[in-house]
Design an enzyme around this catalytic site. Structure first.
Site, short mmCIF file in Angstrom:
data_model
loop_
_atom_site.label_atom_id
_atom_site.label_comp_id
_atom_site.label_asym_id
_atom_site.label_seq_id
_atom_site.Cartn_x
_atom_site.Cartn_y
_atom_site.Cartn_z
CE LYS A 132 2.33 -3.65 -0.32
NZ LYS A 132 2.82 -3.92 -1.52
NE ARG B 232 1.95 1.86 -10.62
CZ ARG B 232 2.41 0.76 -11.11
NH1 ARG B 232 2.23 0.51 -12.35
NH2 ARG B 232 3.25 0.05 -10.39
CG ASP C 264 4.94 2.37 0.24
OD1 ASP C 264 5.92 2.33 -0.74
OD2 ASP C 264 3.92 2.10 -0.42
CE LYS D 286 4.10 4.41 -2.70
NZ LYS D 286 4.45 3.15 -3.30
N1 BES Z 1 5.11 0.24 -2.12
C1 BES Z 1 5.07 -0.87 -3.01
C2 BES Z 1 6.40 -1.30 -3.64
C3 BES Z 1 7.32 -1.85 -2.61
C4 BES Z 1 7.34 -3.25 -2.61
C5 BES Z 1 8.25 -1.37 -1.96
C6 BES Z 1 8.29 -3.98 -1.91
C7 BES Z 1 9.11 -1.79 -1.07
C8 BES Z 1 9.40 -2.95 -1.27
C9 BES Z 1 4.13 -0.44 -4.06
O1 BES Z 1 3.06 0.23 -3.79
C10 BES Z 1 3.51 -1.81 -4.68
O2 BES Z 1 2.68 -2.52 -3.75
N2 BES Z 1 3.78 -2.05 -5.98
C11 BES Z 1 3.27 -3.31 -6.35
C12 BES Z 1 2.97 -2.87 -8.01
C13 BES Z 1 2.37 -3.95 -8.53
C14 BES Z 1 0.86 -4.30 -7.96
C15 BES Z 1 1.75 -3.63 -10.04
C16 BES Z 1 4.48 -4.43 -6.31
O3 BES Z 1 5.55 -4.02 -6.54
O4 BES Z 1 4.10 -5.53 -6.23
ZN ZN Z 2 3.50 1.37 -1.99
MN MN Z 3 1.42 -0.79 -2.88
#
Ligand code: BES
Ligand code: ZN
Ligand code: MN
Length: 484
Positions: free
Chosen positions: A261, A335, A272, A249
């Site tokens: 966010k 994903r 990321d 990724k």
């Molecule tokens: N890149 C983030 C995941 C992440 C969060 C990596 C904190 C490192 C530290 C990912 O793309 C994301 O935003 N995931 C969401 C998924 C949710 C929206 C279902 C998450 O983990 O909140």
């Molecule tokens: Zn992400």
């Molecule tokens: Mn994300």
């Protein structure tokens, strides 16, 4: 960092630190008992991680004692960590050379000590213009004492390639997102052709032709073009041998998109792309040490931005596999990138197995904390191989389940699936989303959101910041299980 292997009694050059690594319980006998007084006065036992400055010692400008723990538990990782701790203690001392003297003389241990110093001395300082001189590392050379210096040099060659690759990976992760956008990332990967890798870069037009609506939807709000990097290493004796495959990724910045966010900590989302950086680092070391394997690395490189043209929650996209996806949350973008990258990989290369790496979910940090990455797999043998390599390399993994009954959590009312499965088991349903794009072959997913970046770091070989997590364990697994 210059590395040299020297004989144990070689004279020290000017401005040297001598680090004597000692076993627990035997410290006072080290070097003929020369430091017994300092040890008694310093509560030093030789336990792992202890470092004692011996003031006024004659042997060098500065002498350190470094604890290695009990003699019978001493191994390559012990040598690596002891040398790394010694470096950490004196890196900005003003002295120039670090001599490391291990309590056991084998070449393999000396080589690992050298790796320890290489990894510990990693720094990302290209954007500092006025660092105070006394904060800058002064140690520029490590001399590792070895019984057989030629053998140590030979043992170090593949580890030097590994250190180069980990540094390459850490650099990518550390770069700010205004510098390292998808095309820039692709360009740095293209430059790896100098190592003998073959690199293809696909742009948006080519990905559109392939039907990669899932990946392209993520990058749609960015002024930066999405890229797919395909890296090939053909090192197997049989050039047509089925390759092993790794997919990363590479979200160069994740704002969350329209599902924006919160501001606090958003700058962290520059890393990321840690999964893609790990895969790039792995390909780097396979080429660097001329691994006898055929391997492919696929990097899905995008930027997830809010914009008038950005993907919306509610949109439905069609992936390369033909399966349709309802976007519930534009922040669950990793994903979506992997869905097309994984499908492309298996269609084109028909690999032996696929391992994807991704900073995929915040939930994996809640589940495992910051020392373990999550492992998800449809295959026990591949899992065992990953777990074994992860233990020897000190990159811990913990396997989590893929319960079939959770799969319905990502069913959609209007499309084949949706891109979020709710908060419960969030890392699991994210993995199960990717699994829907795996067509029967052995596959593993490493959720490295917990380990790609560490602050503060807890390991002497990992300075604060980008870890390069994944490069070592995958390199080890390939070396032990999949080379000719
Ligand atoms: N890149 C983030 C995941 C992440 C969060 C990596 C904190 C490192 C530290 C990912 O793309 C994301 O935003 N995931 C969401 C998924 C949710 C929206 C279902 C998450 O983990 O909140
Ligand atoms: Zn992400
Ligand atoms: Mn994300």
């Amino acid at each position: 960092m210059l590395i040299e292997f020297v004989s144990a009694d070689a004279a020290l050059s000017e401005k040297s630190v001598l680090a004597v690594v000692v076993f627990e319980g035997e410290a006072d006998k080290a070097e003929g008992g020369a430091y017994a007084k300092a040890i008694a006065a310093g509560r030093f036992t030789g336990a792992k991680g202890q470092v004692l400055d011996v003031l006024g010692a004659e042997a060098a400008d500065r002498v350190l004692l470094v604890g290695a723990g009990k003699a019978d538990g001493f191994d390559a990782m012990g040598a690596e960590h002891a040398a790394a701790s010694a470096y950490g203690a004196v890196k900005a001392s003003g002295l120039k050379t670090l001599r490391v003297k291990l309590p056991a003389g084998e070449a393999a241990l000396a080589a690992r000590a050298a790796l320890g110093v290489r990894l510990a001395s990693y720094r990302f300082d290209k954007y500092r213009t006025k660092e105070p001189a006394d904060k800058k590392p002064s140690i520029a050379k490590a001399e590792i004492a070895a019984g057989d210096t030629a053998a140590a040099r030979t043992a170090f060659a593949p580890l030097a390639a590994l250190a180069d690759a980990v540094s390459f990976s850490r650099d990518l992760v550390s770069e700010p997102p205004n510098v390292l956008y998808p095309a820039e990332f692709a360009g740095r990967v293209k430059a790896l052709e100098a190592l003998g890798l073959e690199v293809e870069i696909l742009g948006e037009a080519e990905m559109e032709k392939l039907g990669m609506g899932s990946l392209l939807g993520v990058g749609q709000g960015s002024i930066r073009d999405s890229q797919l990097a395909i890296i090939k290493w053909n090192g197997a004796r049989d050039a047509s041998a089925q390759p092993v495959a790794f997919i990363g990724k590479g979200v160069c910045f994740d704002t969350g998109g329209i599902s924006l966010k919160p501001a606090d900590g958003m700058e962290d989302m520059k890393w990321d792309m840690g999964g893609a950086a790990a895969v790039a680092g792995l390909m780097h070391v396979l080429a660097g040490r001329k691994a006898k394997v055929n391997a492919v690395g696929i990097l899905g490189l995008v930027e997830n931005m809010p914009d008038g043209n950005a993907q919306r929650p509610g949109d439905v996209v069609t992936s390369m596999s033909g399966q349709t996806i309802e976007i519930i949350n534009t922040d669950a973008e990793g994903r979506l990138v992997l869905a097309d990258a994984v499908w492309y990989c298996q269609e084109r290369f028909k690999p032996k197995f696929m391992v994807d790496l991704a900073t995929l979910t915040g939930a994996i940090i809640i589940a495992l904390g910051n020392d373990y990455a999550g492992l998800f797999s449809n295959n026990d043998e591949l899992s065992e191989n990953l777990l074994a390599a992860s233990k020897t390399e000190g990159e811990p993994l913990w396997r989590l389940p893929l319960p079939p009954q959770y799969d319905k959590n990502i069913d959609s009312m209007i499309a084949d699936m949706k891109n979020t499965g709710g908060r419960p088991g969030g890392s699991i349903t994210a993995a199960m989303f990717i699994q829907r794009f795996v067509n029967g072959l052995p596959w593993a997913h490493l959720d490295i959101a917990s380990t790609a970046w560490k602050k503060p770091s807890t390991v002497p070989t990992i300075p604060d910041g980008a870890t390069g997590f994944g490069v070592r364990l995958l390199n080890r697994m390939v070396e032990e299980k999949y080379e000719d």
